[in-house]
Design a protein around this motif. Structure first.
Motif, PDB file in Angstrom:
ATOM      1  N   TRP A  13     -45.039  27.977-132.333  1.00 13.10           N
ATOM      2  CA  TRP A  13     -44.120  29.047-132.725  1.00 13.10           C
ATOM      3  C   TRP A  13     -44.630  30.401-132.242  1.00 13.10           C
ATOM      4  O   TRP A  13     -43.872  31.213-131.716  1.00 13.10           O
ATOM      5  CB  TRP A  13     -43.956  29.043-134.237  1.00 13.10           C
ATOM      6  CG  TRP A  13     -43.003  30.079-134.772  1.00 13.10           C
ATOM      7  CD1 TRP A  13     -43.303  31.344-135.183  1.00 13.10           C
ATOM      8  CD2 TRP A  13     -41.587  29.931-134.947  1.00 13.10           C
ATOM      9  NE1 TRP A  13     -42.177  31.993-135.588  1.00 13.10           N
ATOM     10  CE2 TRP A  13     -41.102  31.154-135.464  1.00 13.10           C
ATOM     11  CE3 TRP A  13     -40.690  28.892-134.716  1.00 13.10           C
ATOM     12  CZ2 TRP A  13     -39.753  31.365-135.761  1.00 13.10           C
ATOM     13  CZ3 TRP A  13     -39.348  29.101-135.012  1.00 13.10           C
ATOM     14  CH2 TRP A  13     -38.896  30.320-135.513  1.00 13.10           C
ATOM     15  N   THR A  14     -45.925  30.630-132.411  1.00 15.62           N
ATOM     16  CA  THR A  14     -46.525  31.891-131.966  1.00 15.62           C
ATOM     17  C   THR A  14     -46.441  32.025-130.457  1.00 15.62           C
ATOM     18  O   THR A  14     -46.076  33.094-129.930  1.00 15.62           O
ATOM     19  CB  THR A  14     -47.995  31.964-132.416  1.00 15.62           C
ATOM     20  OG1 THR A  14     -48.068  31.878-133.837  1.00 15.62           O
ATOM     21  CG2 THR A  14     -48.633  33.266-131.952  1.00 15.62           C
ATOM     22  N   LYS A  15     -46.761  30.961-129.744  1.00 18.10           N
ATOM     23  CA  LYS A  15     -46.684  31.005-128.277  1.00 18.10           C
ATOM     24  C   LYS A  15     -45.254  31.235-127.805  1.00 18.10           C
ATOM     25  O   LYS A  15     -45.014  31.970-126.840  1.00 18.10           O
ATOM     26  CB  LYS A  15     -47.235  29.699-127.686  1.00 18.10           C
ATOM     27  CG  LYS A  15     -48.740  29.575-127.744  1.00 18.10           C
ATOM     28  CD  LYS A  15     -49.233  28.398-126.924  1.00 18.10           C
ATOM     29  CE  LYS A  15     -48.894  27.077-127.553  1.00 18.10           C
ATOM     30  NZ  LYS A  15     -49.459  25.924-126.805  1.00 18.10           N
ATOM     31  N   PHE A  16     -44.319  30.611-128.485  1.00 16.40           N
ATOM     32  CA  PHE A  16     -42.913  30.701-128.084  1.00 16.40           C
ATOM     33  C   PHE A  16     -42.422  32.145-128.103  1.00 16.40           C
ATOM     34  O   PHE A  16     -41.751  32.604-127.168  1.00 16.40           O
ATOM     35  CB  PHE A  16     -42.071  29.840-129.026  1.00 16.40           C
ATOM     36  CG  PHE A  16     -40.600  29.825-128.712  1.00 16.40           C
ATOM     37  CD1 PHE A  16     -40.112  29.109-127.630  1.00 16.40           C
ATOM     38  CD2 PHE A  16     -39.700  30.518-129.512  1.00 16.40           C
ATOM     39  CE1 PHE A  16     -38.754  29.091-127.342  1.00 16.40           C
ATOM     40  CE2 PHE A  16     -38.343  30.500-129.236  1.00 16.40           C
ATOM     41  CZ  PHE A  16     -37.865  29.790-128.153  1.00 16.40           C
ATOM     42  N   TRP A  17     -42.758  32.876-129.158  1.00 11.89           N
ATOM     43  CA  TRP A  17     -42.242  34.239-129.315  1.00 11.89           C
ATOM     44  C   TRP A  17     -43.119  35.297-128.665  1.00 11.89           C
ATOM     45  O   TRP A  17     -42.734  36.474-128.630  1.00 11.89           O
ATOM     46  CB  TRP A  17     -42.068  34.563-130.796  1.00 11.89           C
ATOM     47  CG  TRP A  17     -40.988  33.762-131.444  1.00 11.89           C
ATOM     48  CD1 TRP A  17     -41.140  32.781-132.374  1.00 11.89           C
ATOM     49  CD2 TRP A  17     -39.575  33.866-131.208  1.00 11.89           C
ATOM     50  NE1 TRP A  17     -39.923  32.263-132.742  1.00 11.89           N
ATOM     51  CE2 TRP A  17     -38.938  32.917-132.040  1.00 11.89           C
ATOM     52  CE3 TRP A  17     -38.793  34.671-130.371  1.00 11.89           C
ATOM     53  CZ2 TRP A  17     -37.558  32.747-132.053  1.00 11.89           C
ATOM     54  CZ3 TRP A  17     -37.420  34.497-130.398  1.00 11.89           C
ATOM     55  CH2 TRP A  17     -36.820  33.558-131.226  1.00 11.89           C
ATOM     56  N   SER A  18     -44.267  34.894-128.154  1.00 12.11           N
ATOM     57  CA  SER A  18     -45.195  35.888-127.583  1.00 12.11           C
ATOM     58  C   SER A  18     -45.012  36.102-126.087  1.00 12.11           C
ATOM     59  O   SER A  18     -45.700  36.932-125.496  1.00 12.11           O
ATOM     60  CB  SER A  18     -46.645  35.468-127.864  1.00 12.11           C
ATOM     61  OG  SER A  18     -46.940  34.238-127.228  1.00 12.11           O
ATOM     62  N   VAL A  19     -44.093  35.370-125.455  1.00  5.71           N
ATOM     63  CA  VAL A  19     -43.876  35.525-124.017  1.00  5.71           C
ATOM     64  C   VAL A  19     -42.500  36.134-123.758  1.00  5.71           C
ATOM     65  O   VAL A  19     -41.537  35.889-124.497  1.00  5.71           O
ATOM     66  CB  VAL A  19     -43.996  34.169-123.276  1.00  5.71           C
ATOM     67  CG1 VAL A  19     -45.413  33.631-123.395  1.00  5.71           C
ATOM     68  CG2 VAL A  19     -43.011  33.154-123.832  1.00  5.71           C
ATOM     69  N   ARG A  20     -42.413  36.939-122.707  1.00  6.38           N
ATOM     70  CA  ARG A  20     -41.158  37.623-122.405  1.00  6.38           C
ATOM     71  C   ARG A  20     -40.062  36.662-121.956  1.00  6.38           C
ATOM     72  O   ARG A  20     -38.871  36.949-122.125  1.00  6.38           O
ATOM     73  CB  ARG A  20     -41.391  38.673-121.316  1.00  6.38           C
ATOM     74  CG  ARG A  20     -42.093  39.909-121.810  1.00  6.38           C
ATOM     75  CD  ARG A  20     -42.340  40.887-120.697  1.00  6.38           C
ATOM     76  NE  ARG A  20     -43.329  40.381-119.747  1.00  6.38           N
ATOM     77  CZ  ARG A  20     -43.744  41.048-118.681  1.00  6.38           C
ATOM     78  NH1 ARG A  20     -43.251  42.254-118.417  1.00  6.38           N
ATOM     79  NH2 ARG A  20     -44.653  40.532-117.868  1.00  6.38           N
ATOM     80  N   ALA A  21     -40.449  35.504-121.383  1.00  8.69           N
ATOM     81  CA  ALA A  21     -39.450  34.545-120.899  1.00  8.69           C
ATOM     82  C   ALA A  21     -38.523  34.086-122.028  1.00  8.69           C
ATOM     83  O   ALA A  21     -37.331  33.861-121.807  1.00  8.69           O
ATOM     84  CB  ALA A  21     -40.146  33.340-120.276  1.00  8.69           C
ATOM     85  N   THR A  22     -39.060  33.960-123.244  1.00  5.96           N
ATOM     86  CA  THR A  22     -38.234  33.553-124.379  1.00  5.96           C
ATOM     87  C   THR A  22     -37.128  34.566-124.638  1.00  5.96           C
ATOM     88  O   THR A  22     -35.953  34.221-124.760  1.00  5.96           O
ATOM     89  CB  THR A  22     -39.103  33.403-125.644  1.00  5.96           C
ATOM     90  OG1 THR A  22     -40.051  32.351-125.442  1.00  5.96           O
ATOM     91  CG2 THR A  22     -38.243  33.092-126.858  1.00  5.96           C
ATOM     92  N   TRP A  23     -37.516  35.819-124.724  1.00  2.00           N
ATOM     93  CA  TRP A  23     -36.554  36.878-125.015  1.00  2.00           C
ATOM     94  C   TRP A  23     -35.537  37.034-123.886  1.00  2.00           C
ATOM     95  O   TRP A  23     -34.343  37.203-124.133  1.00  2.00           O
ATOM     96  CB  TRP A  23     -37.288  38.187-125.273  1.00  2.00           C
ATOM     97  CG  TRP A  23     -38.197  38.109-126.453  1.00  2.00           C
ATOM     98  CD1 TRP A  23     -39.551  37.892-126.446  1.00  2.00           C
ATOM     99  CD2 TRP A  23     -37.818  38.189-127.825  1.00  2.00           C
ATOM    100  NE1 TRP A  23     -40.042  37.842-127.718  1.00  2.00           N
ATOM    101  CE2 TRP A  23     -39.009  38.027-128.588  1.00  2.00           C
ATOM    102  CE3 TRP A  23     -36.599  38.386-128.484  1.00  2.00           C
ATOM    103  CZ2 TRP A  23     -38.991  38.066-129.983  1.00  2.00           C
ATOM    104  CZ3 TRP A  23     -36.591  38.434-129.873  1.00  2.00           C
ATOM    105  CH2 TRP A  23     -37.782  38.268-130.604  1.00  2.00           C
ATOM    106  N   TRP A  24     -36.017  36.974-122.652  1.00  2.00           N
ATOM    107  CA  TRP A  24     -35.107  37.108-121.513  1.00  2.00           C
ATOM    108  C   TRP A  24     -34.100  35.967-121.471  1.00  2.00           C
ATOM    109  O   TRP A  24     -32.913  36.179-121.175  1.00  2.00           O
ATOM    110  CB  TRP A  24     -35.890  37.170-120.205  1.00  2.00           C
ATOM    111  CG  TRP A  24     -36.423  38.533-119.890  1.00  2.00           C
ATOM    112  CD1 TRP A  24     -37.733  38.905-119.805  1.00  2.00           C
ATOM    113  CD2 TRP A  24     -35.653  39.714-119.624  1.00  2.00           C
ATOM    114  NE1 TRP A  24     -37.838  40.249-119.510  1.00  2.00           N
ATOM    115  CE2 TRP A  24     -36.582  40.765-119.389  1.00  2.00           C
ATOM    116  CE3 TRP A  24     -34.287  40.000-119.573  1.00  2.00           C
ATOM    117  CZ2 TRP A  24     -36.164  42.071-119.104  1.00  2.00           C
ATOM    118  CZ3 TRP A  24     -33.879  41.299-119.292  1.00  2.00           C
ATOM    119  CH2 TRP A  24     -34.810  42.310-119.054  1.00  2.00           C
ATOM    120  N   SER A  25     -34.549  34.761-121.770  1.00  2.00           N
ATOM    121  CA  SER A  25     -33.640  33.614-121.746  1.00  2.00           C
ATOM    122  C   SER A  25     -32.574  33.731-122.834  1.00  2.00           C
ATOM    123  O   SER A  25     -31.387  33.475-122.592  1.00  2.00           O
ATOM    124  CB  SER A  25     -34.427  32.310-121.928  1.00  2.00           C
ATOM    125  OG  SER A  25     -35.297  32.087-120.848  1.00  2.00           O
TER     126      SER A  25
END
Length: 254
Positions: A13-25
């Motif tokens: 969960w932490t890794k998922f939200w800590s990268v910009r690719a998640t937000w951009w997608s």
């Protein structure tokens, strides 16, 4: 028997939200479906093919937004191999199945909520911009579309992670999933096996967003099953993909 581990889920969960690719997608998916709905809603004022807001939202989800979901779920697995982070992940959680299940457990609620929210927003936007034109949308149709899109996006994410674990390649996973969702059912249908088309994950996902007895706007045919069965079919594909991917992960990265 391997069980889902809370620490592994928290880590993913932490890794998922800590990268910009998640937000951009997620933002890209929102922009695609809302843009499609806005244009389609305005077009209803001049179009001779009247549509409801739920059909418009469904089209935006299937033709555009689902590809942002595919990119997000694929990168959640394959980026670890590309960047070498998979070594740390497997050291932190040595039971391979827990890693695969933890990633799936993170994606499912996020993508389900995303599908529900985006479909509701898309329907609302289309309804406003249609300005009374096109076809009306009943509450039951809106509910079926929103829940169906949420369920389809969540299960599509799990399907992508399973294939991602098996192939370890972003390009290979993207091509495989896209071919499975769109070209392959069309090819099978053109070969005289149209009765098999509704059982591919993409078509089953669309059928899950359409009320029973109503034609699928993609294939223009009525599904041979209820919307909830469409989600079960998607779940079966996702479960098989995840099981295969987990099996490959165990053997190759033991």
């Amino acid at each position: 028997m391997t069980v889902l581990h809370a620490r592994a889920v928290a880590s993913e969960w932490t890794k998922f939200w800590s990268v910009r690719a998640t937000w951009w997608s997620l933002l890209t998916g929102a922009a695609l479906i809302l843009g499609y709905s806005a244009l389609s809603g305005v077009a209803q004022r001049y179009d001779n093919d009247p549509q409801s807001a739920s059909t418009i939202a469904l089209g935006g989800g299937f033709y555009l937004a689902q590809f942002a979901v595919i990119a997000l779920a694929t990168s959640f697995v394959t980026s670890e191999y590309a960047g070498g982070g998979i070594r740390s992940t497997l050291l932190w959680t040595p039971v391979r199945a827990r890693v695969a299940l933890a990633k799936a457990a993170v994606l499912v609620p996020v993508l389900f909520l995303s599908g529900v929210v985006l479909s509701c927003a898309a329907m609302g936007l289309a309804e406003v911009l249609k300005d009374g034109h096109g076809l009306p949308t009943s509450f039951s149709a809106a509910l079926t579309t929103s829940v169906g899109m949420g369920g389809y996006f969540a299960l599509l994410g799990v399907l992508c992670t399973g294939i991602g674990w098996a192939l370890r390649s972003a390009a290979g996973t993207l091509v495989s999933v896209i071919v499975l969702l769109v070209p392959l059912p069309l090819i099978v249908g053109s070969l005289g096996l149209a009765e098999l088309v509704p059982y591919f994950p993409g078509m089953a996902g669309v059928n899950a967003m359409v009320e029973s007895g109503q034609p699928n706007p993609v294939t223009q045919s009525v599904a041979p099953y209820a919307p909830w069965v469409g989600l079960l079919i998607c779940a079966a594909w996702a479960a098989v993909a995840l099981a295969v991917g987990t099996g490959v992960l165990r053997r190759r990265d033991a």
